[in-house]
Design an enzyme around this catalytic site. Sequence first.
Site, mmCIF file in Angstrom:
data_model
loop_
_atom_site.group_PDB
_atom_site.id
_atom_site.type_symbol
_atom_site.label_atom_id
_atom_site.label_comp_id
_atom_site.label_asym_id
_atom_site.label_seq_id
_atom_site.Cartn_x
_atom_site.Cartn_y
_atom_site.Cartn_z
ATOM 1 N N THR A 11 17.617 24.232 4.097
ATOM 2 C CA THR A 11 18.852 23.191 4.167
ATOM 3 C C THR A 11 19.621 23.171 5.341
ATOM 4 O OG1 THR A 11 18.010 22.989 1.318
ATOM 5 C CG2 THR A 11 19.877 21.184 2.243
ATOM 6 N N GLU A 124 33.726 28.097 10.018
ATOM 7 C CA GLU A 124 34.130 26.636 8.802
ATOM 8 C C GLU A 124 33.301 25.973 7.428
ATOM 9 O OE1 GLU A 124 36.565 24.373 10.309
ATOM 10 O OE2 GLU A 124 36.145 23.729 8.214
ATOM 11 N N VAL A 127 33.667 26.776 3.596
ATOM 12 C CA VAL A 127 34.583 26.055 2.649
ATOM 13 C C VAL A 127 34.549 24.643 3.204
ATOM 14 C CG1 VAL A 127 37.062 26.231 1.742
ATOM 15 C CG2 VAL A 127 36.047 28.521 2.866
ATOM 16 N N GLY A 182 18.351 17.362 -8.229
ATOM 17 C CA GLY A 182 19.303 18.826 -7.370
ATOM 18 C C GLY A 182 19.934 18.999 -6.723
ATOM 19 N N LYS A 200 34.903 30.553 -2.191
ATOM 20 C CA LYS A 200 36.164 29.531 -1.342
ATOM 21 C C LYS A 200 37.162 29.344 -1.149
ATOM 22 C CE LYS A 200 32.128 26.220 -1.093
ATOM 23 N NZ LYS A 200 31.346 25.497 -2.296
HETATM 24 N N1 HSE Z 1 26.638 24.262 -4.366
HETATM 25 C C1 HSE Z 1 28.145 24.918 -3.807
HETATM 26 C C2 HSE Z 1 28.520 23.065 -4.451
HETATM 27 C C3 HSE Z 1 26.880 24.014 -2.174
HETATM 28 O O1 HSE Z 1 28.162 22.804 -5.368
HETATM 29 O O2 HSE Z 1 29.799 23.292 -3.590
HETATM 30 C C4 HSE Z 1 27.803 23.674 -1.288
HETATM 31 O O3 HSE Z 1 29.318 25.159 -0.846
#
Ligand code: HSE
Length: 402
Positions: A11, A124, A127, A182, A200
């Site tokens: 992706t 970058e 996060v 999804g 994060k």
């Molecule tokens: N699984 C993460 C979220 C994807 O839902 O924010 C992005 O880091």
Amino acid sequence: MVKVAILGYGTVGSGVAQVLDTNSSEVAISAGQEVSLKYILDLREFPGDRHEQQVVHDINVILDDPEIQVICETMGGIEPAFSFEKSALMKGKSVCTSNKELVAAHGPELVELAKVHHCSYLFEASVGGGIPILRTLNTSLKHEKIDAITGILNGTTNYILTKMDKEGAGFATVLKEAQEKGYAERKPEADIEGYDACRKTAILASLMSGQYVSFEEIETEGITKITQEDFSYARSFGMAIKLLGMIRKNENGFFTIVAPFMIPLEHPLASVNKVFNAIVVHGNMLGNTMFYGKGAGKEATASAVVGDLIDCVIHAGSHIDVNMNAEHARLSDNGSFVHRFFVRVPEEDADAALEAFGDGIEHITSDEVAGEFAFVTDLISEKHFHEAYQKLDRAKGYLRLL
Ligand code: HSE
């Protein structure tokens, strides 16, 4: 012209190619020269893809090509991404990544390698997806004394909590729907248990301290215990419920936590809904500033990777400081971290709750919930709270208040 490679054509990786294609002239103007995608590393073939000729299956083709100056690692996970990144940096090739798992686990080592080999390691996109928060902390806000960062850092859980709040559905139902659409992974633990937000938060805390905060040091609670009753009470006294990553600095060090919080509706984070992320940063001169945007998704995350790529091109041959090193930041004992807490107990335990928490509590009612005694405590420390809460062995749950 500068030649670059993408590792992982999933992706985010295919998004990086898309940004380079769609915004090629803007990228060239920004980088000061044309940026050409020479290789894409992936185990798969991509017949019919406009970049199918660039796909290679052997990392050494990329590592051994002196033309490649920057590598975008969008594979995710620890291995083989860690080995590939290390090899690239040791050859003086800068690395840009969206891989928060790897940055949170091995960031300082990778930053040091980049420094030694006069190249850069930028992350970058790890996060807040497309939100330009890390570069902002390291440039525009570098002169500030940052004492608080509070963020909605996970899109999946924010989507689930928004749906539970607005549509009155239960956690399991909303999770299933999010998986079908999804938004949530088939294995959702990393998101719903708070592990993703924890990584994060660890990266943000590292940059805030200028040292390193390991994700393993951060107390983390997910959203799986949140019920419709919690939302009913929250609505009755003007609150939203959000999973927050929180970092506070005081003279003793840094407090860090990832947990669901009740937030007053007038707080700017309360209106951050669905898959969006937002991060509030408090600086001593600046006060509060909030960064809002898509915390996940192909194009937004890829845009952040390309922003890093351009920075690496501009600073070719030198190292961009990211304000992270191997020394562990001094973390405060969370026991003295102070909040108000929202607590639910069975109605018959009201006296026990009063005895455990004292008369200073504020009784909360909801027309939609019967047979319970719910209340908000005074400001108390985590230690004091947990000592008192343990005495209520039939308690139905608690949430911290922001
Ligand atoms: N699984 C993460 C979220 C994807 O839902 O924010 C992005 O880091």
